[in-house]
Design a protein around this motif. Structure first.
Motif, PDB file in Angstrom:
ATOM      1  N   LEU A 268       0.827  -1.203   0.000  1.00  0.00           N
ATOM      2  CA  LEU A 268       0.000   0.000   0.000  1.00  0.00           C
ATOM      3  C   LEU A 268       0.864   1.257   0.000  1.00  0.00           C
ATOM      4  O   LEU A 268       0.571   2.228  -0.710  1.00  0.00           O
ATOM      5  CB  LEU A 268      -0.929  -0.005   1.215  1.00  0.00           C
ATOM      6  CG  LEU A 268      -1.791   1.250   1.410  1.00  0.00           C
ATOM      7  CD1 LEU A 268      -2.676   1.502   0.201  1.00  0.00           C
ATOM      8  CD2 LEU A 268      -2.626   1.148   2.672  1.00  0.00           C
ATOM      9  N   ALA A 271       2.098   1.892  -3.388  1.00  0.00           N
ATOM     10  CA  ALA A 271       1.018   2.410  -4.234  1.00  0.00           C
ATOM     11  C   ALA A 271       0.738   3.880  -3.933  1.00  0.00           C
ATOM     12  O   ALA A 271       0.450   4.659  -4.852  1.00  0.00           O
ATOM     13  CB  ALA A 271      -0.241   1.572  -4.041  1.00  0.00           C
ATOM     14  N   ASN A 279      -3.817   9.656  -0.843  1.00  0.00           N
ATOM     15  CA  ASN A 279      -3.454  10.003   0.541  1.00  0.00           C
ATOM     16  C   ASN A 279      -3.838  11.464   0.802  1.00  0.00           C
ATOM     17  O   ASN A 279      -3.007  12.297   1.128  1.00  0.00           O
ATOM     18  CB  ASN A 279      -1.954   9.787   0.728  1.00  0.00           C
ATOM     19  CG  ASN A 279      -1.523   9.823   2.178  1.00  0.00           C
ATOM     20  OD1 ASN A 279      -2.109   9.147   3.025  1.00  0.00           O
ATOM     21  ND2 ASN A 279      -0.503  10.592   2.479  1.00  0.00           N
ATOM     22  N   LEU A 297      -0.258   5.517   8.642  1.00  0.00           N
ATOM     23  CA  LEU A 297      -0.973   4.312   8.206  1.00  0.00           C
ATOM     24  C   LEU A 297      -1.835   3.747   9.332  1.00  0.00           C
ATOM     25  O   LEU A 297      -1.325   3.261  10.345  1.00  0.00           O
ATOM     26  CB  LEU A 297       0.035   3.259   7.739  1.00  0.00           C
ATOM     27  CG  LEU A 297      -0.542   1.930   7.267  1.00  0.00           C
ATOM     28  CD1 LEU A 297      -1.457   2.132   6.061  1.00  0.00           C
ATOM     29  CD2 LEU A 297       0.589   0.955   6.914  1.00  0.00           C
ATOM     30  N   ILE A 351      -5.905   0.358   6.597  1.00  0.00           N
ATOM     31  CA  ILE A 351      -6.059  -1.050   6.196  1.00  0.00           C
ATOM     32  C   ILE A 351      -6.953  -1.730   7.227  1.00  0.00           C
ATOM     33  O   ILE A 351      -6.747  -1.574   8.433  1.00  0.00           O
ATOM     34  CB  ILE A 351      -4.707  -1.785   6.149  1.00  0.00           C
ATOM     35  CG1 ILE A 351      -3.792  -1.180   5.083  1.00  0.00           C
ATOM     36  CG2 ILE A 351      -4.908  -3.268   5.879  1.00  0.00           C
ATOM     37  CD1 ILE A 351      -2.390  -1.787   5.075  1.00  0.00           C
ATOM     38  N   LEU A 374      -8.338   0.173   2.541  1.00  0.00           N
ATOM     39  CA  LEU A 374      -8.091  -1.115   1.889  1.00  0.00           C
ATOM     40  C   LEU A 374      -8.545  -2.250   2.795  1.00  0.00           C
ATOM     41  O   LEU A 374      -8.147  -2.312   3.961  1.00  0.00           O
ATOM     42  CB  LEU A 374      -6.596  -1.276   1.586  1.00  0.00           C
ATOM     43  CG  LEU A 374      -6.153  -2.627   1.013  1.00  0.00           C
ATOM     44  CD1 LEU A 374      -6.675  -2.803  -0.415  1.00  0.00           C
ATOM     45  CD2 LEU A 374      -4.626  -2.756   1.052  1.00  0.00           C
ATOM     46  N   LEU A 400     -10.893  -1.955  -2.299  1.00  0.00           N
ATOM     47  CA  LEU A 400     -10.501  -0.588  -1.965  1.00  0.00           C
ATOM     48  C   LEU A 400     -11.719   0.316  -2.083  1.00  0.00           C
ATOM     49  O   LEU A 400     -12.292   0.464  -3.169  1.00  0.00           O
ATOM     50  CB  LEU A 400      -9.394  -0.096  -2.898  1.00  0.00           C
ATOM     51  CG  LEU A 400      -8.837   1.296  -2.569  1.00  0.00           C
ATOM     52  CD1 LEU A 400      -7.881   1.222  -1.384  1.00  0.00           C
ATOM     53  CD2 LEU A 400      -8.142   1.908  -3.786  1.00  0.00           C
ATOM     54  N   LEU A 416      -5.470   0.251  -6.600  1.00  0.00           N
ATOM     55  CA  LEU A 416      -5.650  -1.161  -6.228  1.00  0.00           C
ATOM     56  C   LEU A 416      -4.813  -2.065  -7.122  1.00  0.00           C
ATOM     57  O   LEU A 416      -4.244  -3.064  -6.656  1.00  0.00           O
ATOM     58  CB  LEU A 416      -7.126  -1.533  -6.308  1.00  0.00           C
ATOM     59  CG  LEU A 416      -7.473  -2.938  -5.811  1.00  0.00           C
ATOM     60  CD1 LEU A 416      -7.101  -3.096  -4.336  1.00  0.00           C
ATOM     61  CD2 LEU A 416      -8.963  -3.242  -5.992  1.00  0.00           C
ATOM     62  N   ILE A 419      -1.253  -2.062  -5.818  1.00  0.00           N
ATOM     63  CA  ILE A 419      -1.132  -2.888  -4.601  1.00  0.00           C
ATOM     64  C   ILE A 419      -1.078  -4.363  -4.994  1.00  0.00           C
ATOM     65  O   ILE A 419      -0.229  -5.132  -4.511  1.00  0.00           O
ATOM     66  CB  ILE A 419      -2.317  -2.631  -3.655  1.00  0.00           C
ATOM     67  CG1 ILE A 419      -2.304  -1.192  -3.150  1.00  0.00           C
ATOM     68  CG2 ILE A 419      -2.277  -3.606  -2.475  1.00  0.00           C
ATOM     69  CD1 ILE A 419      -3.568  -0.799  -2.405  1.00  0.00           C
TER      70      ILE A 419
END
Length: 433
Positions: A268, A271, A279, A297, A351, A374, A400, A416, A419
Motif C-alpha cells: 500500500l 502504491a 493520501n 498508516l 487497512i 483497503l 478498496l 488497487l 497494490i
C-alpha cells in the motif's frame, strides 16, 4: 482549602468521558500525580493524575457515569490532614511523599509513578501518644461510612427497587455487591438461580457509549458525507507468502513479529508513492483537496472496547523492519486498551484485515477525513490457473473503498492494481521505490 478538579480535555476535542473506576476513596491522602481515576473516552482509556496534594474530600461522579469535559469530578482538600467526614477503611500501603511535578503527562500534571498506589486514609494518620485510658469499645461506623462496591447495573437495580446498597451483604469478588445481594433485600424477589432465566429473555439492551458511540457517529458522517466507491481484485500472492516465510527465518527480523499484513502494508505504501492523491483529505471550508506528503498508516484493530484504528506515524519513511516493529507495538497497545488519543488521531489512509475472521472481502466505510481504505480478505490456497495449468496457489481478495470526490474510477482502480502487482511480485517494490 477545597480544590475542585474538573474533567480535562485529554485531547482531540473530545466532549465527554465515562468514569470507569476510581483509584481513590473519600478520605484518602493523595500526592501530586497520584492517579485519581480511570476514564474511558470515545478513543481510549486514560488515567488522570491529581494536580493537588491533600485529602480526597468528595467524589462527585459515580463509576459508570458519563461526564462532560469541564464538569467537576472530585474535590481535594489541601493544607489539612483532617478527614472530611466519613471515610473508607485505611489501605494497606503507607502514604508516600509527593512527587516532583516538573515532568509532563497526558494532561500535563507532571511525572507520576508507573502504577497507582492507594494512599492511607487521613483518618489513619498516626497521632501523638495519649495517656492510657481504660479500654472501651470503639463505636461501629455506620453502614454508609464505607464506599459500597457495586457495578453500575447493580447500582441502577438498587435505585429502581428503592434499596440502600449499604444494607446488602456483599458476596461478590473483593466485597462487591451483586444482583442477588440486592434482590435478597426485596421481599418476594426471586433468588439469583431463578434470575438466571433472564439470560434466555428475548432481548437485552446495550448502552450506546464509548467506542461504539464514537464509531457509529463517525461511520454515519462518513457514509453520508463522502460518496463511496469500492473496487475489487483477486491476486495470486504465492510469491509474497514465500517472502513472508523467508522473513520469519531471517536473522535481521529475529524477535520481530512478521505477518502477511506487514507486506500488504508495504504494498500500500508503494502504491501511495505512485498515486499520492489517494493520501488526501477533502477540505470543504477552504474548497481544496489537501494532499499529504506523509503517510500515517491506520490499522483497524478489534479490541474488547470495540474497533479502534490507531496509526503508524510517518510509515512511509520506515524500513520494512521498522514498520514491522511499529505495527506490532501499535496493535498490542490497542488490544490492551492503552492506545492514546494521539495514536488514534491524524491517520491518512487505513487497512482493515477482515481476513482474520475468515472473510474473503467486504466494502469498508472510509474513516472520516481519509480518501481510501483497503480491506484484505483471507489468504488461502485455492485452485488457480498458473502458466496454463490449474495449481494450488495462495490467493487473496482485496477491496478498496475511496472517496469519489477525490478519486475517479480510473485513479482508484490504478491504486488497487498497483497494490495487487506488488503482492503478486514483491520485487516490484524495489523497482517502484
Amino acid at each position: 482549602m477545597d480544590q475542585r478538579f474538573a474533567l480535562p480535555d485529554v485531547g482531540e476535542g473530545l466532549t465527554e468521558a465515562e468514569i470507569v473506576s476510581w483509584k481513590v476513596r473519600e478520605g484518602d491522602l493523595v500526592a501530586v500525580n497520584d492517579v485519581l481515576v480511570e476514564i474511558e473516552t470515545a478513543k481510549s482509556l486514560v488515567e488522570l493524575p491529581s494536580p493537588y496534594a491533600g485529602t480526597v474530600a468528595q467524589l462527585l461522579a459515580p463509576e459508570g457515569a458519563t461526564v462532560e469535559v469541564g464538569a467537576d469530578i472530585v474535590v481535594v482538600r489541601t493544607g489539612s490532614t483532617e478527614a472530611p467526614g466519613p471515610v473508607g477503611p485505611p489501605a494497606a500501603e503507607p502514604a508516600a511523599a509527593a512527587q516532583d511535578a516538573s515532568g509532563a503527562t497526558l494532561v500535563g500534571y507532571g511525572t507520576r509513578e508507573a502504577a497507582p498506589r492507594r494512599r492511607r486514609s487521613a483518618q489513619a494518620t498516626p497521632q501523638p501518644a495519649a495517656p492510657q485510658q481504660p479500654a472501651a469499645p470503639e463505636p461501629t461506623a455506620a453502614p454508609t461510612a464505607q464506599r459500597v462496591l457495586a457495578k453500575p447495573p447493580v447500582r441502577k437495580l438498587a435505585r429502581d427497587l428503592g434499596v440502600d446498597l449499604a444494607d446488602a451483604t456483599p458476596t461478590g469478588p473483593g466485597g462487591t455487591v451483586t444482583r442477588s445481594d440486592v434482590l435478597a433485600l426485596v421481599p418476594g424477589a426471586p433468588e439469583e438461580p431463578a434470575r438466571r432465566v433472564e439470560r434466555h429473555e428475548r432481548e437485552h439492551h446495550v448502552p450506546i457509549r464509548g467506542v461504539r458511540k464514537a464509531t457509529a457517529a463517525a461511520m454515519v458522517e462518513s457514509a453520508f458525507s463522502a460518496p463511496h466507491v469500492t473496487v475489487f481484485t483477486t491476486v495470486d500472492v504465492t510469491r509474497t507468502m514465500k517472502l513472508y516465510q523467508r522473513l520469519k527465518q531471517d536473522r535481521e527480523f529475529e524477535g520481530v513479529r512478521v505477518s502477511p499484513l506487514l507486506l500488504v502494508a508495504k504494498a500500500l505504501l508503494v502504491a501511495v508513492r505512485r498515486n499520492p492523491d489517494v493520501n488526501s483529505t477533502w477540505d470543504e471550508a477552504n474548497q481544496v483537496i489537501v494532499v499529504k506528503n506523509y503517510v500515517n498508516l491506520g490499522i483497524a484493530v478489534a479490541t474488547p472496547r470495540g474497533l479502534l484504528v490507531p496509526n503508524v506515524k510517518d510509515a512511509d519513511a520506515m524500513t520494512l523492519k521498522e514498520l514491522a516493529v511499529a505495527l506490532g507495538e501499535l496493535t498490542t497497545t490497542a488490544r490492551a486498551g492503552k492506545a492514546s488519543p494521539r495514536d488514534l488521531a491524524e491517520g491518512t489512509i487505513t487497512i482493515t484485515n477482515v481476513g482474520t475472521f475468515g472473510i474473503d472481502t467486504g466494502t469498508p466505510i472510509l474513516n472520516p477525513g481519509e480518501a481510501a481504505i483497503l480491506a484484505v480478505g483471507t489468504i488461502a490456497e485455492r485452485p488457480w490457473v498458473h502458466r496454463g495449468k490449474v495449481k494450488p496457489r495462495w490467493t487473496v481478495t482485496l477491496s478498496l473503498s475511496f472517496d469519489h470526490r477525490m478519486l475517479d474510477g480510473e485513479s482508484g482502480s490504478r491504486v488497487l492494481a498497483d497494490i495487487a502487482a506488488v503482492l503478486e511480485d514483491p520485487a516490484r517494490a524495489l523497482v517502484w521505490s
